[in-house]
Design a protein around this motif. Structure first.
Motif, mmCIF file in Angstrom:
data_model
loop_
_atom_site.group_PDB
_atom_site.id
_atom_site.type_symbol
_atom_site.label_atom_id
_atom_site.label_comp_id
_atom_site.label_asym_id
_atom_site.label_seq_id
_atom_site.Cartn_x
_atom_site.Cartn_y
_atom_site.Cartn_z
ATOM 1 N N VAL A 101 -27.924 20.428 25.946
ATOM 2 C CA VAL A 101 -29.377 20.245 26.009
ATOM 3 C C VAL A 101 -30.029 21.417 25.294
ATOM 4 O O VAL A 101 -29.735 22.582 25.585
ATOM 5 C CB VAL A 101 -29.840 20.148 27.485
ATOM 6 C CG1 VAL A 101 -31.361 20.284 27.591
ATOM 7 C CG2 VAL A 101 -29.367 18.832 28.075
ATOM 8 N N ARG B 143 -16.996 25.590 35.499
ATOM 9 C CA ARG B 143 -16.072 26.670 35.848
ATOM 10 C C ARG B 143 -14.867 26.204 36.663
ATOM 11 O O ARG B 143 -14.087 27.029 37.159
ATOM 12 C CB ARG B 143 -16.846 27.779 36.579
ATOM 13 C CG ARG B 143 -17.624 28.674 35.637
ATOM 14 C CD ARG B 143 -18.567 29.602 36.354
ATOM 15 N NE ARG B 143 -19.841 28.959 36.648
ATOM 16 C CZ ARG B 143 -20.827 29.501 37.341
ATOM 17 N NH1 ARG B 143 -20.667 30.712 37.845
ATOM 18 N NH2 ARG B 143 -21.965 28.848 37.537
ATOM 19 N N SER C 179 -24.158 27.338 41.817
ATOM 20 C CA SER C 179 -23.524 28.171 42.852
ATOM 21 C C SER C 179 -24.132 29.570 42.877
ATOM 22 O O SER C 179 -24.144 30.238 43.907
ATOM 23 C CB SER C 179 -22.024 28.286 42.593
ATOM 24 O OG SER C 179 -21.767 29.025 41.417
ATOM 25 N N GLU D 152 -23.889 16.850 29.635
ATOM 26 C CA GLU D 152 -22.947 17.975 29.685
ATOM 27 C C GLU D 152 -22.637 18.454 28.266
ATOM 28 O O GLU D 152 -22.291 17.654 27.398
ATOM 29 C CB GLU D 152 -21.663 17.529 30.410
ATOM 30 C CG GLU D 152 -20.479 18.467 30.273
ATOM 31 C CD GLU D 152 -20.760 19.911 30.715
ATOM 32 O OE1 GLU D 152 -21.333 20.101 31.796
ATOM 33 O OE2 GLU D 152 -20.415 20.840 29.947
ATOM 34 N N ALA D 153 -22.725 19.773 28.076
ATOM 35 C CA ALA D 153 -22.499 20.348 26.745
ATOM 36 C C ALA D 153 -21.041 20.224 26.294
ATOM 37 O O ALA D 153 -20.755 19.968 25.122
ATOM 38 C CB ALA D 153 -22.902 21.823 26.751
ATOM 39 N N ARG D 154 -20.122 20.415 27.241
ATOM 40 C CA ARG D 154 -18.708 20.429 26.868
ATOM 41 C C ARG D 154 -18.159 18.995 26.712
ATOM 42 O O ARG D 154 -18.834 18.030 27.079
ATOM 43 C CB ARG D 154 -17.890 21.158 27.942
ATOM 44 C CG ARG D 154 -18.122 22.664 28.012
ATOM 45 C CD ARG D 154 -17.342 23.214 29.194
ATOM 46 N NE ARG D 154 -17.084 24.637 29.119
ATOM 47 C CZ ARG D 154 -17.703 25.548 29.883
ATOM 48 N NH1 ARG D 154 -18.618 25.182 30.758
ATOM 49 N NH2 ARG D 154 -17.394 26.818 29.776
ATOM 50 N N VAL E 60 -17.720 27.292 44.887
ATOM 51 C CA VAL E 60 -17.929 25.850 44.740
ATOM 52 C C VAL E 60 -18.702 25.308 45.942
ATOM 53 O O VAL E 60 -19.566 24.434 45.805
ATOM 54 C CB VAL E 60 -16.569 25.135 44.580
ATOM 55 C CG1 VAL E 60 -16.770 23.635 44.420
ATOM 56 C CG2 VAL E 60 -15.828 25.698 43.375
ATOM 57 N N TRP F 159 -9.672 28.324 45.080
ATOM 58 C CA TRP F 159 -9.410 28.453 46.510
ATOM 59 C C TRP F 159 -10.539 27.891 47.371
ATOM 60 O O TRP F 159 -11.707 27.919 46.980
ATOM 61 C CB TRP F 159 -9.192 29.917 46.889
ATOM 62 C CG TRP F 159 -7.826 30.427 46.540
ATOM 63 C CD1 TRP F 159 -6.635 29.989 47.040
ATOM 64 C CD2 TRP F 159 -7.516 31.475 45.616
ATOM 65 N NE1 TRP F 159 -5.604 30.707 46.479
ATOM 66 C CE2 TRP F 159 -6.103 31.624 45.602
ATOM 67 C CE3 TRP F 159 -8.279 32.303 44.800
ATOM 68 C CZ2 TRP F 159 -5.458 32.560 44.817
ATOM 69 C CZ3 TRP F 159 -7.633 33.239 44.011
ATOM 70 C CH2 TRP F 159 -6.233 33.361 44.022
ATOM 71 N N SER G 229 -22.190 21.495 40.952
ATOM 72 C CA SER G 229 -23.540 21.439 41.508
ATOM 73 C C SER G 229 -24.324 20.254 40.949
ATOM 74 O O SER G 229 -24.898 19.453 41.708
ATOM 75 C CB SER G 229 -24.269 22.756 41.184
ATOM 76 O OG SER G 229 -25.323 22.957 42.069
HETATM 77 P P1 FAD Z 1 -20.794 25.459 36.368
HETATM 78 O O1 FAD Z 1 -19.444 25.095 36.854
HETATM 79 O O2 FAD Z 1 -20.898 26.629 35.475
HETATM 80 O O3 FAD Z 1 -21.405 24.166 35.682
HETATM 81 C C1 FAD Z 1 -22.460 24.239 34.761
HETATM 82 C C2 FAD Z 1 -22.240 23.180 33.683
HETATM 83 O O4 FAD Z 1 -23.355 23.177 32.802
HETATM 84 C C3 FAD Z 1 -21.006 23.437 32.823
HETATM 85 O O5 FAD Z 1 -20.211 22.282 32.786
HETATM 86 C C4 FAD Z 1 -21.596 23.773 31.445
HETATM 87 O O6 FAD Z 1 -20.767 23.354 30.400
HETATM 88 C C5 FAD Z 1 -22.886 23.007 31.478
HETATM 89 N N1 FAD Z 1 -23.931 23.504 30.580
HETATM 90 C C6 FAD Z 1 -24.310 24.786 30.367
HETATM 91 N N2 FAD Z 1 -25.355 24.823 29.511
HETATM 92 C C7 FAD Z 1 -25.640 23.540 29.183
HETATM 93 C C8 FAD Z 1 -26.613 22.917 28.346
HETATM 94 N N3 FAD Z 1 -27.535 23.629 27.681
HETATM 95 N N4 FAD Z 1 -26.604 21.574 28.244
HETATM 96 C C9 FAD Z 1 -25.715 20.817 28.919
HETATM 97 N N5 FAD Z 1 -24.769 21.354 29.730
HETATM 98 C C10 FAD Z 1 -24.748 22.694 29.859
HETATM 99 N N6 FAD Z 1 -15.106 29.437 43.379
HETATM 100 C C11 FAD Z 1 -14.450 29.096 44.513
HETATM 101 O O7 FAD Z 1 -15.046 28.440 45.393
HETATM 102 N N7 FAD Z 1 -13.135 29.451 44.711
HETATM 103 C C12 FAD Z 1 -12.437 30.159 43.772
HETATM 104 O O8 FAD Z 1 -11.237 30.424 43.940
HETATM 105 C C13 FAD Z 1 -13.113 30.537 42.583
HETATM 106 N N8 FAD Z 1 -12.457 31.231 41.616
HETATM 107 C C14 FAD Z 1 -13.035 31.337 40.380
HETATM 108 C C15 FAD Z 1 -12.266 31.827 39.303
HETATM 109 C C16 FAD Z 1 -12.796 31.869 38.033
HETATM 110 C C17 FAD Z 1 -11.965 32.412 36.908
HETATM 111 C C18 FAD Z 1 -14.122 31.404 37.801
HETATM 112 C C19 FAD Z 1 -14.721 31.413 36.427
HETATM 113 C C20 FAD Z 1 -14.890 30.931 38.856
HETATM 114 C C21 FAD Z 1 -14.354 30.893 40.147
HETATM 115 N N9 FAD Z 1 -15.082 30.388 41.223
HETATM 116 C C22 FAD Z 1 -14.460 30.119 42.408
HETATM 117 C C23 FAD Z 1 -16.518 30.066 41.088
HETATM 118 C C24 FAD Z 1 -16.748 28.570 40.910
HETATM 119 O O9 FAD Z 1 -15.873 28.062 39.931
HETATM 120 C C25 FAD Z 1 -18.203 28.343 40.512
HETATM 121 O O10 FAD Z 1 -19.028 28.991 41.468
HETATM 122 C C26 FAD Z 1 -18.599 26.872 40.477
HETATM 123 O O11 FAD Z 1 -17.610 26.080 39.857
HETATM 124 C C27 FAD Z 1 -19.924 26.750 39.731
HETATM 125 O O12 FAD Z 1 -20.361 25.400 39.696
HETATM 126 P P2 FAD Z 1 -21.787 25.082 39.071
HETATM 127 O O13 FAD Z 1 -21.884 23.608 38.965
HETATM 128 O O14 FAD Z 1 -22.834 25.801 39.842
HETATM 129 O O15 FAD Z 1 -21.780 25.743 37.605
#
Ligand code: FAD
Length: 452
Positions: free
Chosen positions: A235, A43, A422, A35-37, A432, A60, A16
């Protein structure tokens, strides 16, 4: 401590945040992503474990996810279909195994009729309530204050029909017990995928994977941003006023006009907002929590189940592993199974030793695929609950009553602070596709605001 200035600072390099950052750059804005990591993707994470390529997080892609599919095309990433030839398997409450094809599990004719009827009722509710603003529907509060479990109990006396229909939302999607989520949240989850029928159809919802893994998306998005992505920068503080923001991470400070907090909502309270967020946000954020699921990977010398005419698709609300699939990688001679252990069952497994837990999982897989499942070459459990910067899986959802009470404010900016994730999405909620959609919408809102 490095001090830099940008138009927009983005907290979190998941799908996102990185989508938003790229859209802002396309619109001529300068960005920094913190990014923290020590890696991007959140995810989404592809790892090599004992020589096996495993997708630890999301993987998927389904055919309705056009935001994700558009991004894959733009980035030149290729997909392949999940293996699905042959029979699926189902284990009933008595432990009896039956094979089947299609979406409806091999249950008695009566239970099948009940399941089909319930799917019909839910499809109608989903069509009526829609995905844009479920909290606005006249029945929102009624459906949001009854648990998914209680709602199903009121619909049918057929326990097996309830267990199976309940599974699709509780264990399989929101990864919380059916008593802990509302019927409205269940409708929202189904609506985010188009219909309840789509959720039930694993060929639809788990259609394709990306060659090289779905983490290739954030990796490619981050590459486009080059030096504007800063790793190992958790952060800690966001200082904000009417038209500017200062974001303080462990090794740097970014001054900007706007900030996008692109982290899961359960982590917002880890950031010290100065001044503090308004009452509404303080309250709302306490009603959002992540579910818990263990994603189990078992790699074998070959996909042996195919020799028995099995697709690898397996379901049972009565098994430790409630669903499992053929997860063999593209052009890989090895065979991989992936299975899921959800919510309270996962709690129970985590109370065991590593070896006992592994045996419990493999025994469950053997109920679906036979004795050969007991001896994989590689075994791995994705455990997102221990990940400090996520704390659960798959995503966040409201407790009972939360969606109708707070849904309308989920993404409301607080002055210069915007939210993107998400877990805040309509279409593609918890996926995603939703992460990308919200990232785009958040970037567009900021561009129009800054250009006004
Ligand atoms: P995130 O991916 O959580 O990104 C947030 C980021 O912020 C991370 O990198 C984190 O390290 C960082 N962060 C957090 N706090 C801080 C801070 N204070 N300072 C700096 N950085 C910080 N979705 C699908 O579409 N298909 C699938 O098959 C599917 N299967 C899944 C299986 C598993 C096991 C999991 C865990 C998730 C799955 N999902 C799937 C869901 C999907 O992975 C997530 O919905 C999507 O990746 C979330 O993206 P995001 O950017 O919103 O959040």
């Amino acid at each position: 401590m490095t001090d830099i200035t940008r138009d927009v600072v983005i907290v979190g390099a998941g799908a996102s945040g990185l989508t938003a950052a790229n859209d802002l750059v396309k619109a001529g804005k300068t960005v920094a992503v913190l990014e923290a990591r020590d890696r991007v993707g959140g995810r989404l994470w592809t790892r090599e474990i004992d020589g096996a390529m495993l997708e630890i997080g999301g993987q998927w892609v389904s055919p309705d996810q056009d935001a994700l599919i558009g991004t894959l095309e733009e980035l030149g990433l290729e997909t392949y279909s999940r293996y699905r030839e042959g029979d699926s398997v189902y284990v009933d409450a008595a432990g009896a195994l039956t094979t089947f094809t299609g979406e409806i599990f091999p249950v008695s004719a009566e239970t099948q009729r009940e399941m089909e009827r319930l799917i019909g009722v839910l499809d109608e509710l989903v069509a009526e309530i829609g995905i844009a603003a479920p909290w606005e529907h006249p029945r929102a509060k009624e459906l949001d204050t009854v648990s998914w479990k209680a709602w199903l109990e009121a619909q049918t006396e057929d326990q097996e029909a309830r267990d199976n229909i309940g599974l699709f939302i509780a264990e399989a999607m929101l990864t919380k017990p059916s008593h802990a989520i509302s019927a409205l949240q269940a409708v929202q989850m189904a609506a985010s995928a188009g219909s309840f029928s789509n959720l039930v159809d694993s060929d639809f919802i788990l259609d394709k994977r990306v060659i090289g893994g779905l983490q290739s998306v954030p990796v490619a998005l981050a590459e486009k941003l080059g030096d504007d992505v800063f790793l190992n920068q958790p952060v800690r503080r966001i200082e904000h006023d009417d038209d500017s923001v200062t974001v303080v991470a462990d090794g740097m400070t970014v001054s900007a006009k706007r900030v996008i907090v692109a982290v899961p909502p359960n982590l917002y309270s880890r950031i010290d907002f100065q001044p503090a967020l308004p009452r509404r946000q303080h309250q709302m954020h306490q009603h959002l929590s992540l579910g818990l699921v263990i994603k189990v990977h078992a790699v074998y010398d070959r996909p042996f189940w195919r020799e028995a005419g099995l697709s690898g698709t397996a379901f049972s609300p009565y098994e430790t592993v409630h669903e499992a699939y053929d997860n063999t990688n593209h052009a890989d001679p090895k065979g991989t199974l992936v299975g899921f252990v959800s919510d309270e069952t996962a709690d129970g497994l985590f109370a065991l030793s590593d070896e006992e837990r592994k045996q419990r999982v493999l025994t469950s897989l053997s109920h679906y695929y036979g004795e050969q499942a007991l001896t994989p070459e590689v075994y791995y459990e994705s455990d997102w609950g221990t990940e400090e910067w996520t704390r659960g899986a798959y995503a966040a959802s409201f407790d009972l009553g939360g969606l109708s009470r707070y849904g309308a404010d989920l993404r409301t900016p607080v002055g210069v602070i915007h939210w993107s994730c998400s877990d805040l999405a309509a279409e593609g909620f918890q996926h995603v596709d939703g992460a990308i959609r919200v990232g785009r919408e958040t970037a567009a809102a900021i561009v129009s605001d800054l250009n006004a």
